[in-house]
Design a protein around this motif. Structure first.
Motif, PDB file in Angstrom:
ATOM      1  N   LYS A  97       0.856  -1.189   0.000  1.00 32.82           N
ATOM      2  CA  LYS A  97       0.000   0.000   0.000  1.00 32.82           C
ATOM      3  C   LYS A  97       0.895   1.243   0.000  1.00 32.82           C
ATOM      4  O   LYS A  97       1.848   1.320   0.776  1.00 32.82           O
ATOM      5  CB  LYS A  97      -0.916   0.000   1.236  1.00 32.82           C
TER       6      LYS A  97
ATOM      7  N   GLY B 194      -0.548   8.797   0.279  1.00 33.77           N
ATOM      8  CA  GLY B 194      -0.615  10.012  -0.523  1.00 33.77           C
ATOM      9  C   GLY B 194       0.728  10.661  -0.851  1.00 33.77           C
ATOM     10  O   GLY B 194       0.990  11.015  -2.003  1.00 33.77           O
TER      11      GLY B 194
ATOM     12  N   THR C 205       5.159   4.349   3.367  1.00 29.39           N
ATOM     13  CA  THR C 205       4.725   5.711   3.682  1.00 29.39           C
ATOM     14  C   THR C 205       5.919   6.657   3.730  1.00 29.39           C
ATOM     15  O   THR C 205       7.010   6.312   3.267  1.00 29.39           O
ATOM     16  CB  THR C 205       3.909   5.685   5.005  1.00 29.39           C
ATOM     17  N   ASP C 206       5.710   7.857   4.305  1.00 29.45           N
ATOM     18  CA  ASP C 206       6.791   8.850   4.309  1.00 29.45           C
ATOM     19  C   ASP C 206       7.644   8.799   5.572  1.00 29.45           C
ATOM     20  O   ASP C 206       8.525   9.626   5.763  1.00 29.45           O
ATOM     21  CB  ASP C 206       6.223  10.260   4.083  1.00 29.45           C
TER      22      ASP C 206
ATOM     23  N   GLY D 254       8.744   3.866   9.577  1.00 26.73           N
ATOM     24  CA  GLY D 254       8.037   2.853  10.366  1.00 26.73           C
ATOM     25  C   GLY D 254       7.209   3.526  11.439  1.00 26.73           C
ATOM     26  O   GLY D 254       6.852   4.698  11.312  1.00 26.73           O
TER      27      GLY D 254
ATOM     28  N   ASP E 125       4.920  10.761  17.164  1.00 25.52           N
ATOM     29  CA  ASP E 125       4.930  11.322  15.812  1.00 25.52           C
ATOM     30  C   ASP E 125       6.239  12.087  15.606  1.00 25.52           C
ATOM     31  O   ASP E 125       6.484  13.085  16.300  1.00 25.52           O
ATOM     32  CB  ASP E 125       3.726  12.266  15.647  1.00 25.52           C
ATOM     33  N   PRO E 126       7.096  11.657  14.665  1.00 23.99           N
ATOM     34  CA  PRO E 126       8.385  12.336  14.483  1.00 23.99           C
ATOM     35  C   PRO E 126       8.229  13.817  14.129  1.00 23.99           C
ATOM     36  O   PRO E 126       9.151  14.593  14.330  1.00 23.99           O
ATOM     37  CB  PRO E 126       9.050  11.574  13.339  1.00 23.99           C
TER      38      PRO E 126
ATOM     39  N   MET F 202      -2.770   3.202  19.672  1.00 18.25           N
ATOM     40  CA  MET F 202      -2.103   4.374  19.074  1.00 18.25           C
ATOM     41  C   MET F 202      -2.961   4.957  17.951  1.00 18.25           C
ATOM     42  O   MET F 202      -3.194   6.159  17.886  1.00 18.25           O
ATOM     43  CB  MET F 202      -0.735   3.980  18.487  1.00 18.25           C
TER      44      MET F 202
ATOM     45  N   LYS G  87      -2.082   9.095  13.237  1.00 19.93           N
ATOM     46  CA  LYS G  87      -2.723   8.942  11.926  1.00 19.93           C
ATOM     47  C   LYS G  87      -1.948   7.977  11.024  1.00 19.93           C
ATOM     48  O   LYS G  87      -2.374   7.702   9.907  1.00 19.93           O
ATOM     49  CB  LYS G  87      -2.828  10.309  11.240  1.00 19.93           C
ATOM     50  N   VAL G  88      -0.829   7.472  11.535  1.00 18.33           N
ATOM     51  CA  VAL G  88       0.010   6.616  10.693  1.00 18.33           C
ATOM     52  C   VAL G  88      -0.710   5.341  10.249  1.00 18.33           C
ATOM     53  O   VAL G  88      -0.372   4.772   9.216  1.00 18.33           O
ATOM     54  CB  VAL G  88       1.369   6.326  11.391  1.00 18.33           C
TER      55      VAL G  88
HETATM   56  P1  ADP Z   1       0.168   7.993   4.077  1.00 19.71           P
HETATM   57  O1  ADP Z   1      -0.063   9.179   3.201  1.00 19.71           O
HETATM   58  O2  ADP Z   1       1.328   7.145   3.640  1.00 19.71           O
HETATM   59  O3  ADP Z   1      -1.071   7.216   4.362  1.00 19.71           O
HETATM   60  P2  ADP Z   1      -0.075   9.309   6.598  1.00 19.71           P
HETATM   61  O4  ADP Z   1       0.179  10.785   6.462  1.00 19.71           O
HETATM   62  O5  ADP Z   1      -1.473   8.825   6.699  1.00 19.71           O
HETATM   63  O6  ADP Z   1       0.694   8.578   5.423  1.00 19.71           O
HETATM   64  O7  ADP Z   1       0.747   8.732   7.829  1.00 19.71           O
HETATM   65  C1  ADP Z   1       2.131   9.001   7.941  1.00 19.71           C
HETATM   66  C2  ADP Z   1       2.327  10.118   8.956  1.00 19.71           C
HETATM   67  O8  ADP Z   1       1.897   9.643  10.231  1.00 19.71           O
HETATM   68  C3  ADP Z   1       3.772  10.499   9.177  1.00 19.71           C
HETATM   69  O9  ADP Z   1       4.183  11.502   8.296  1.00 19.71           O
HETATM   70  C4  ADP Z   1       3.792  10.967  10.627  1.00 19.71           C
HETATM   71  O10 ADP Z   1       3.850  12.369  10.752  1.00 19.71           O
HETATM   72  C5  ADP Z   1       2.460  10.493  11.211  1.00 19.71           C
HETATM   73  N1  ADP Z   1       2.622   9.771  12.467  1.00 19.71           N
HETATM   74  C6  ADP Z   1       1.893  10.009  13.586  1.00 19.71           C
HETATM   75  N2  ADP Z   1       2.305   9.237  14.600  1.00 19.71           N
HETATM   76  C7  ADP Z   1       3.324   8.479  14.126  1.00 19.71           C
HETATM   77  C8  ADP Z   1       4.159   7.481  14.714  1.00 19.71           C
HETATM   78  N3  ADP Z   1       4.015   7.124  15.979  1.00 19.71           N
HETATM   79  N4  ADP Z   1       5.084   6.892  13.929  1.00 19.71           N
HETATM   80  C9  ADP Z   1       5.231   7.248  12.632  1.00 19.71           C
HETATM   81  N5  ADP Z   1       4.487   8.198  12.024  1.00 19.71           N
HETATM   82  C10 ADP Z   1       3.533   8.817  12.755  1.00 19.71           C
END
Ligand code: ADP
Ligand code: ASP
Ligand code: MG
Length: 425
Positions: free
Chosen positions: A16, A19, A194-195, A198, A203-204, A224, A230-231
């Protein structure tokens, strides 16, 4: 979602791409190269894609420019096009590299949902078409985040126009498409690119010194995801847990090892695993509620009927049979919720309804906290030293959540990350 027993196909994997990973033509071509590399290792690949970059947000803004309250059915058809754009472009990019690929919408991929527009749930998947295309040696690209309601044509009493409507699964729902397809196809794993590299201890973007975890349990990841990270889409984790589907979260930009979400044995450490936060919190307090049976049901049933999902509920101890009732919702639902509860409050003789739409929530999460005292005290004293006032508290066996002022949310995550030594993970 019901799935009968599946043989696991060790040569099949579901990828998967979110965005940001498909935000431009260049990024789509780079994703195509990653998929080709997986194919060269001998795997069959089904790919689920999100809409490009901010495409979903842009479509929502557009809809709001033509209608104050866009129709839910039309909105779902509109939003589903975002993922269709990406799926067709990726199929074209793969073909341009000499690989047979085909894009499928959620409906073509056999994803059936209930009729709850904008937050539909997958009820069944008929993977026949995907299997057929895989059999012909094609790479199958499925548009994430969408499905279709069943046809009602077998029902002789139903008007012929009902059913077969496009639905969407809620923001972030492509994760759920990917895990559900992996389960229904019997794939060996679902890999979510994703970006970030892991799942991190926070949230970084809020905590630069957050540390990547090599593995995490479904239970912890579900807490979480449900409490603001939102990851991952929470429903994706729920499905992964029910059907024991391993989910790898890794970077779409490099080959660094990611985080495996799984249900196998794991060393339970006596510590907090991660901290999540959510800035989208509003609170409504009904002041001076008469305290007798049926009052809570009289308030929360109409909220549920209006499609408002209520999170934390706190009722104060009553004094002379009068109490205060507080609940939290997302900011977007605050006005709608006030419109529902105001007339009820008046009817039952409550004093007033107060809304606060500038809140955030922060949670510490970890299986190691189970049955171990001291975590709550440490969390609250850390926040108090930082001058952060706690408005509400809720807990589960492996989570403690505080509702605080929105402007203090990020700082709360940072001080808690340090206090629980997560930078030393
Ligand atoms: P995608 O577009 O790949 O679905 P999302 O924007 O939905 O990606 O999710 C990735 C984002 O989730 C990351 O850029 C990060 O800022 C956020 N995020 C929030 N909490 C975490 C976490 N604990 N570990 C990693 N990313 C996290
Ligand atoms: N495009 C949808 C969203 O932005 C679904 C997803 O990306 O998973 O929420
Ligand atoms: Mg996402």
């Amino acid at each position: 979602m019901e799935v009968s027993h599946q043989e696991i196909d060790m040569a099949l994997v579901v990828h998967k791409y979110g965005g940001t990973s498909v935000a431009s033509a260049e990024r789509i071509k780079s994703v195509a190269r990653r998929i080709i590399a997986t194919r060269r290792k001998g795997d069959d690949v089904v790919v689920v894609v999100s809409a490009m970059g901010d495409a979903t947000d842009d479509l929502i803004k557009l809809a709001c420019q033509v209608a104050e309250k866009p129709n839910a059915r039309e909105m779902d058809v509109l939003l589903s096009t975002g993922e269709i754009v990406t799926s067709t472009l990726l199929a074209m990019a793969l073909r341009a590299e000499g690989h047979e690929a085909i894009s499928l919408s959620g409906a073509q991929a056999g994803i059936q949902t209930d009729a709850n527009h904008s937050k539909a749930r997958i009820v069944a998947i008929n993977p026949h078409r995907i299997k057929e295309e895989l059999h012909y040696g094609k790479i199958v690209i499925v548009a994430g985040f969408q499905g279709i309601t069943p046809s009602n044509t077998q029902d002789s009493h139903a008007p012929s126009s009902t059913g077969m409507d496009i639905t969407t699964l809620g923001r972030g729902g492509s994760d759920t498409t990917a895990v559900a397809l992996a389960i229904s196809l019997g794939a060996r794993a679902c890999e979510r690119y994703t970006d970030t590299a892991g799942i991190y201890t926070a949230d970084p973007r809020a905590v630069p010194e957050a540390v990547k975890l090599s593995e995490i349990s479904y239970e912890e990841m579900l807490e979480m995801a449900s409490y603001g990270s939102k990851v991952m889409h929470p429903r994706a984790i729920e499905l992964g847990q029910i059907y024991n589907m391993p989910i790898l979260v890794a970077s779409s930009f490099n080959d660094a090892p990611g985080t495996l979400i799984h249900g196998g044995t794991m060393e339970v450490q006596q510590k907090v695993t991660a901290i999540s936060h959510d800035m989208d919190v509003a609170k409504i307090t009904i002041v001076g509620v008469p305290d007798h049976p049926g009052i809570a049901a009289g308030i929360f049933e109409p909220l549920a009927q209006a499609g408002i999902s209520v999170d934390t509920i706190v009722q104060n101890a009553s004094v002379q049979h009068i109490t205060d009732l507080t609940f939290t919702i997302t900011k977007g639902d605050a006005e709608k919720a006030l419109n529902v509860v105001r007339p009820i409050a008046e009817m039952i003789g409550a004093r007033e309804c107060i809304a606060d739409t500038n809140l955030g929530k922060v949670s510490i999460i970890g299986s190691g906290m189970q049955n171990t005292p001291g975590y709550a005290a440490r969390m609250f004293s850390t926040l108090s030293v930082a001058g952060i006032n706690i408005q509400l508290i809720t807990t589960s066996e492996i989570r403690i959540t505080v509702i605080i002022d929105e402007t203090q949310t990020k700082r709360a995550v940072q001080v808690l990350h340090r206090a629980f030594e997560l930078d030393k993970a």
